[in-house]
Scaffold this motif. Sequence first.
Motif, PDB file in Angstrom:
ATOM      1  N   MET A   1      34.697  12.656 -21.656  1.00 23.45           N
ATOM      2  CA  MET A   1      33.317  12.580 -21.440  1.00 23.45           C
ATOM      3  C   MET A   1      33.320  11.001 -20.642  1.00 23.45           C
ATOM      4  N   SER A   2      32.308  10.950 -19.952  1.00 23.30           N
ATOM      5  CA  SER A   2      32.352   9.628 -19.084  1.00 23.30           C
ATOM      6  C   SER A   2      31.433   8.658 -19.929  1.00 23.30           C
ATOM      7  N   TYR A   3      31.745   7.286 -19.763  1.00 21.96           N
ATOM      8  CA  TYR A   3      31.131   6.149 -20.605  1.00 21.96           C
ATOM      9  C   TYR A   3      29.563   6.281 -20.311  1.00 21.96           C
ATOM     10  N   TYR A   4      29.211   6.734 -19.054  1.00 22.14           N
ATOM     11  CA  TYR A   4      27.465   6.662 -18.703  1.00 22.14           C
ATOM     12  C   TYR A   4      27.013   7.881 -19.746  1.00 22.14           C
ATOM     13  N   LYS A   5      27.794   9.040 -20.005  1.00 22.16           N
ATOM     14  CA  LYS A   5      27.297  10.134 -20.596  1.00 22.16           C
ATOM     15  C   LYS A   5      26.974   9.812 -22.186  1.00 22.16           C
ATOM     16  N   GLU A   6      27.767   8.928 -22.816  1.00 21.61           N
ATOM     17  CA  GLU A   6      27.776   8.673 -24.147  1.00 21.61           C
ATOM     18  C   GLU A   6      26.645   7.675 -24.565  1.00 21.61           C
ATOM     19  N   ILE A   7      25.944   7.109 -23.328  1.00 22.04           N
ATOM     20  CA  ILE A   7      25.060   6.073 -23.691  1.00 22.04           C
ATOM     21  C   ILE A   7      23.699   7.023 -23.850  1.00 22.04           C
ATOM     22  N   SER A   8      22.630   6.446 -24.772  1.00 20.89           N
ATOM     23  CA  SER A   8      21.460   6.980 -25.220  1.00 20.89           C
ATOM     24  C   SER A   8      20.527   6.974 -24.048  1.00 20.89           C
ATOM     25  N   ARG A   9      19.811   7.850 -24.045  1.00 17.57           N
ATOM     26  CA  ARG A   9      18.611   7.902 -22.825  1.00 17.57           C
ATOM     27  C   ARG A   9      17.591   6.651 -23.129  1.00 17.57           C
ATOM     28  N   LYS A  10      17.527   6.178 -24.472  1.00 11.59           N
ATOM     29  CA  LYS A  10      16.604   5.093 -24.512  1.00 11.59           C
ATOM     30  C   LYS A  10      17.116   3.732 -23.798  1.00 11.59           C
ATOM     31  N   ARG A  11      18.659   3.736 -23.931  1.00 14.02           N
ATOM     32  CA  ARG A  11      19.271   2.567 -23.386  1.00 14.02           C
ATOM     33  C   ARG A  11      19.340   2.824 -22.062  1.00 14.02           C
ATOM     34  N   LYS A  12      19.487   3.917 -21.257  1.00 22.11           N
ATOM     35  CA  LYS A  12      19.452   3.979 -20.007  1.00 22.11           C
ATOM     36  C   LYS A  12      17.979   3.724 -19.473  1.00 22.11           C
ATOM     37  N   LEU A  13      17.065   4.249 -19.871  1.00 25.52           N
ATOM     38  CA  LEU A  13      15.678   3.776 -19.648  1.00 25.52           C
ATOM     39  C   LEU A  13      15.415   2.489 -19.656  1.00 25.52           C
ATOM     40  N   ILE A  14      15.692   1.883 -20.822  1.00 24.52           N
ATOM     41  CA  ILE A  14      15.343   0.414 -20.829  1.00 24.52           C
ATOM     42  C   ILE A  14      16.259  -0.472 -19.714  1.00 24.52           C
ATOM     43  N   SER A  15      17.292  -0.010 -19.647  1.00 22.98           N
ATOM     44  CA  SER A  15      18.251  -0.847 -18.371  1.00 22.98           C
ATOM     45  C   SER A  15      17.713  -0.548 -17.140  1.00 22.98           C
ATOM     46  N   PHE A  16      17.187   0.596 -16.850  1.00 26.51           N
ATOM     47  CA  PHE A  16      16.574   0.948 -15.341  1.00 26.51           C
ATOM     48  C   PHE A  16      15.473   0.041 -15.344  1.00 26.51           C
ATOM     49  N   LEU A  17      14.757   0.090 -16.485  1.00 22.95           N
ATOM     50  CA  LEU A  17      13.359  -0.796 -16.198  1.00 22.95           C
ATOM     51  C   LEU A  17      13.470  -2.231 -16.101  1.00 22.95           C
ATOM     52  N   PHE A  18      14.712  -2.794 -16.555  1.00 19.44           N
ATOM     53  CA  PHE A  18      15.002  -4.136 -16.497  1.00 19.44           C
ATOM     54  C   PHE A  18      15.373  -4.390 -15.186  1.00 19.44           C
ATOM     55  N   LEU A  19      16.195  -3.306 -14.593  1.00 19.24           N
ATOM     56  CA  LEU A  19      16.549  -3.425 -13.206  1.00 19.24           C
ATOM     57  C   LEU A  19      15.501  -3.313 -12.155  1.00 19.24           C
ATOM     58  N   GLY A  20      14.355  -2.590 -12.338  1.00 14.86           N
ATOM     59  CA  GLY A  20      13.154  -2.558 -11.693  1.00 14.86           C
ATOM     60  C   GLY A  20      12.325  -4.056 -11.866  1.00 14.86           C
ATOM     61  N   LEU A  21      12.289  -4.476 -12.845  1.00 16.76           N
ATOM     62  CA  LEU A  21      11.521  -5.683 -13.413  1.00 16.76           C
ATOM     63  C   LEU A  21      12.200  -6.732 -12.185  1.00 16.76           C
ATOM     64  N   PHE A  22      13.560  -6.895 -12.709  1.00 18.69           N
ATOM     65  CA  PHE A  22      14.073  -8.093 -11.944  1.00 18.69           C
ATOM     66  C   PHE A  22      14.532  -7.845 -10.491  1.00 18.69           C
ATOM     67  N   THR A  23      14.409  -6.673 -10.095  1.00 17.92           N
ATOM     68  CA  THR A  23      14.757  -6.472  -8.686  1.00 17.92           C
ATOM     69  C   THR A  23      13.157  -6.753  -7.922  1.00 17.92           C
ATOM     70  N   TRP A  24      12.092  -6.368  -8.392  1.00 16.54           N
ATOM     71  CA  TRP A  24      10.868  -6.402  -8.048  1.00 16.54           C
ATOM     72  C   TRP A  24      10.662  -8.161  -8.205  1.00 16.54           C
ATOM     73  N   SER A  25      11.066  -8.894  -9.232  1.00 19.49           N
ATOM     74  CA  SER A  25      11.255 -10.445  -9.377  1.00 19.49           C
ATOM     75  C   SER A  25      12.034 -11.163  -8.175  1.00 19.49           C
ATOM     76  N   ALA A  26      12.873 -10.456  -7.938  1.00 15.15           N
ATOM     77  CA  ALA A  26      13.867 -11.000  -7.069  1.00 15.15           C
ATOM     78  C   ALA A  26      13.059 -10.866  -5.466  1.00 15.15           C
ATOM     79  N   TYR A  27      12.531  -9.540  -5.292  1.00 17.14           N
ATOM     80  CA  TYR A  27      11.904  -9.512  -3.954  1.00 17.14           C
ATOM     81  C   TYR A  27      10.638 -10.397  -3.696  1.00 17.14           C
ATOM     82  N   ILE A  28       9.928 -10.848  -4.897  1.00 17.25           N
ATOM     83  CA  ILE A  28       8.616 -11.651  -4.594  1.00 17.25           C
ATOM     84  C   ILE A  28       9.028 -13.355  -4.511  1.00 17.25           C
ATOM     85  N   GLN A  29      10.331 -13.467  -4.826  1.00 13.08           N
ATOM     86  CA  GLN A  29      10.923 -14.758  -4.749  1.00 13.08           C
ATOM     87  C   GLN A  29      11.182 -15.132  -3.290  1.00 13.08           C
TER      88      GLN A  29
END
Length: 133
Positions: A1-29
């Motif tokens: 089983m791959s490492y990604y598959k072992e991670i909970s849906r909640k953690r994946k969602l939160i991590s991608f939300l952080f990616l979106g937030l910080f990518t947007w923040s980077a863009y507005i800079q």
Amino acid sequence: MSYYKEISRKRKLISFLFLGLFTWSAYIQLNDPDPYHWFAIYLLVGLLHVLSLFRPISKRIYWFIFFLLIAYSLYHFSYFMDWIEIDNKNEIFGEMVYEKPYLEGTREFLGLLICALSLLYPLNISKKNLENN
């Protein structure tokens, strides 16, 4: 089983939300007078959140970046204290005013603090949180 598959849906969602937030923040800079290092900081933090989903990242790396961000934010702390003392706190949401450097300094302080604090999330993930919910 791959490492990604072992991670909970909640953690994946939160991590991608952080990616979106910080990518947007980077863009507005990009319209900032000094965009490149701010762009890099925000994008790095966002990417760290998502990269950790695909392969384990040493806690030492997280702590190192966390303390670098905190140290850099302390450079801007005096601006934040100046902003605390003014009456019109809403100025922080307006445009940059060169006669009021505490506005940009406060924004930078708060941005660095948000970046640093976001890194506490993957640091506090325990082994049992890796299981699918």
